[in-house]
Each structure stands twice: as structure tokens, then as C-alpha cells.
Design a protein around this motif. Sequence first.
Motif, short mmCIF file in Angstrom:
data_model
loop_
_atom_site.label_atom_id
_atom_site.label_comp_id
_atom_site.label_asym_id
_atom_site.label_seq_id
_atom_site.Cartn_x
_atom_site.Cartn_y
_atom_site.Cartn_z
N ASP A 91 0.80 -1.16 0.15
CA ASP A 91 -0.06 0.04 -0.23
C ASP A 91 1.01 1.35 -0.04
N VAL A 92 2.32 1.08 0.00
CA VAL A 92 2.91 2.21 0.09
C VAL A 92 3.82 2.42 -1.27
N SER A 119 15.88 10.97 -2.55
CA SER A 119 14.89 11.94 -2.54
C SER A 119 13.65 11.22 -3.40
N ALA A 120 12.50 11.17 -2.97
CA ALA A 120 11.35 10.48 -3.48
C ALA A 120 9.81 11.03 -3.07
N THR A 121 8.72 10.83 -3.66
CA THR A 121 7.54 11.12 -3.10
C THR A 121 6.98 9.90 -2.65
N THR A 122 6.54 9.88 -1.48
CA THR A 122 5.75 8.45 -0.86
C THR A 122 4.24 8.81 -1.18
N ILE A 123 3.59 7.89 -1.53
CA ILE A 123 2.21 8.09 -1.91
C ILE A 123 1.71 6.80 -0.99
N HIS A 162 -2.55 1.18 6.61
CA HIS A 162 -3.30 1.05 8.01
C HIS A 162 -2.14 1.59 8.84
N VAL A 163 -2.47 2.48 9.69
CA VAL A 163 -1.15 2.76 10.74
C VAL A 163 -1.90 2.42 12.23
#
Length: 370
Positions: free
Chosen positions: A188-189, A205-209, A214-215
Motif C-alpha cells: 500500500d506504499v 529523494s522521492a515522493t511517497t504515496i 493502515h497505521v
Amino acid sequence: MGTVSQFQDRIRPPARRIENEEEAISTARNLADTFRHQASERDINRILPFAELDALSVSGLTAISVPPEHEGLDVPNALLAEIIAIIAEADASIGETLENHFSVLETLRTQAPEDLKATLFTRVLLGDRFAGATVADGSELAPEGSGYRLSGRMRQAPGILYADWIAADLTLPPGRPVTLYFSRNTEDVQVVDDWDGFGQRTNGSATTIAGAVHVDAGTIAPAPSSAYSTGISLGLLLKAGVGLGIARAAWADLMTAIGDRTVLPSRLGEHAVGIEITAAALERAGRKLDIAQVNPVEAAMADAYFSASAAAITAGETALSAANALFELAGEASTGIGLNLDRHWRNARIHALSLPRDRLLHRAGDHMSR
């Protein structure tokens, strides 16, 4: 038999344990000698240093700030900054990745509940890497079972591509800032490699979506309540370490490229002194941060923040000055495209962009005028 960590279909052996400060510094120097050889090629062709980061993890160097109550070495902050400088001198992008990793661990140490600290510091000792990011506006955090469901994206941040765990800062209603810790290696990441900066080209460096991640409630910690938290100050100190490393790298290449060193002794001396002043600023800030960690009262934390700010600003200026000197003093000997010596200036300039210089100066003025 030990356990293994999984990372992007790469299997790492469990990390070694570094037993003392002398071993930590010698490990950093040995790794730096290896990283230096192909640093220019990695910059030119944007070859991401997965193997180098795995070597860092396996060496045990990524765990040297784990506190002793969690079976870590907990090296002094001045030594931690010097180790960052050693690695950054060899490859500034790898240094910046470590900068983010150790900053997250300090926030974990000071803010997280004991069960979460025990779990995640165990992962650090095994070699897992961490990176911090900030959840972007428009993302959604909704209650779900024993925790929350996170959907949306995080702002671009260094080290994300190489991280096993992400520490995401956001605000829970009705305005409660928190940090969420979750595994980067779940379906899911999604991490998007969208960094196109002209410097620090391989800093991860990157963008996380997050697509409905679930946390669990137990992996949520309050964000630091003080503007002078030791996590923020350590981030500034380690940023200074990267700047010092860039300055030393530019100086080393200047010494190689320059012809007759006797012609410009005062100019060379000016930059040599600047690098030494910067190293002294890091050591002083590290000692003050040691005090603030042991006695986290507001006055001690503000003092550490001021010194770390001064070190970060000084190091950024020193890195740019040394990178400029490489071309001013070495002349045509430094301009060949194949030498790729301009990477020091590019790295210094890009790394400086993440430093809130004006805000730091404003707070410095407030601090000294009390």
C-alpha cells in the motif's frame, strides 16, 4: 543464525555491532574510502547507491545513535556529525541520507512510547534504515480499527528510496501534531523516484504515496512540542556535517588540481581556516546537544539549537566557498567535463536550499538578545 531484512527484493545480512567510538570512526573511514571511488560516476549517470547503503547498514554504522537502554552505542553528537562529514566527503548524497536517518532516530528516542521504541530500535540494530517525510495537504487520515487509514502523499524527502521505515509528520484533528511510523515495504506504499535536482543527484529523494495504509495506534507518537527540540537541533548539526564533508571534498580536489601551491598561500590558507572553523563549530554544537539530551530543559535545548544553527549556516557557506575556490584557484585544470568537479558546487547549492537560513538567523538574534 541471524535474521535478514528485505529491501526492494534485496536481502541484507544482519548488521554487525560496533562496540566503541574508535571502531565507529574507523568503520566510517573504511566505508568512505570505498564510496569515494565511484562517487563521480554515480553523480554523472545517477546510479543510485543501493549497494553502498546496504554496506552502511551491514557495517553497523546506521545504528550507532541507538541509546544504551536499547543495547546501542549512543555515540556523542560531535562524533556523529564527524562521521556524517567523513561519509559526505566521499559521497554527499549518502551523507544526506544518513542525516535524515539519524534525525528520525532522535525524534523516535525523545517522543515515542517505550513499546514502539523497543520495536523500532531493534530493527535499527538489525540494519533497517529510516527516513522522515511530511504528509502533504489534502491527504486523508481516517479512523480504522485499532488505528487509522492513511491515504494521500508525502512531500519529497531525501533518503526515502533507501528507507525500510518512514516517519511521517502530520496533524491529527483538532490540531495535534504527530509522527506516524510505518513500513515502506508494503504493497500500500508507493515510492516515486521523481527527484531531478542538479545536485545531490543520488540522495534518494522521492515522493511517497500512501494508498489506504493502515497505521496502528501504537505506532503514532506526539511530535516535538518545543521549537528547540533535540531532534531539530540534531538535524541541523548533521546538515552541518554534510556541508563540512562537501567542503573537504572540494578542498581535496583543489589540492589535486592546483599547480604551484606556493603562489597562492594566503588564499589557500583562507579556505583551510574556514574548514577548520566549521569543524570547531560542529564540535561545540555537538557538546551542547549532548548536554540538552541529558538535561532537556528549555534553556539547554535553546542553547543547543542556537549552536547547531550557527554550525549549519557556517558549514553551508564554507561548502560553497570551497567549491568556488576550486575553480577560482585551480583555473582551467578544474574545468574539464570529465573531471566532474562542479558536482561539489552543485551539491553544496542544492543542500543549502533545505536550510531555513532566515528563520535560523531571526531566532539566533532573539536568543542572543535575551
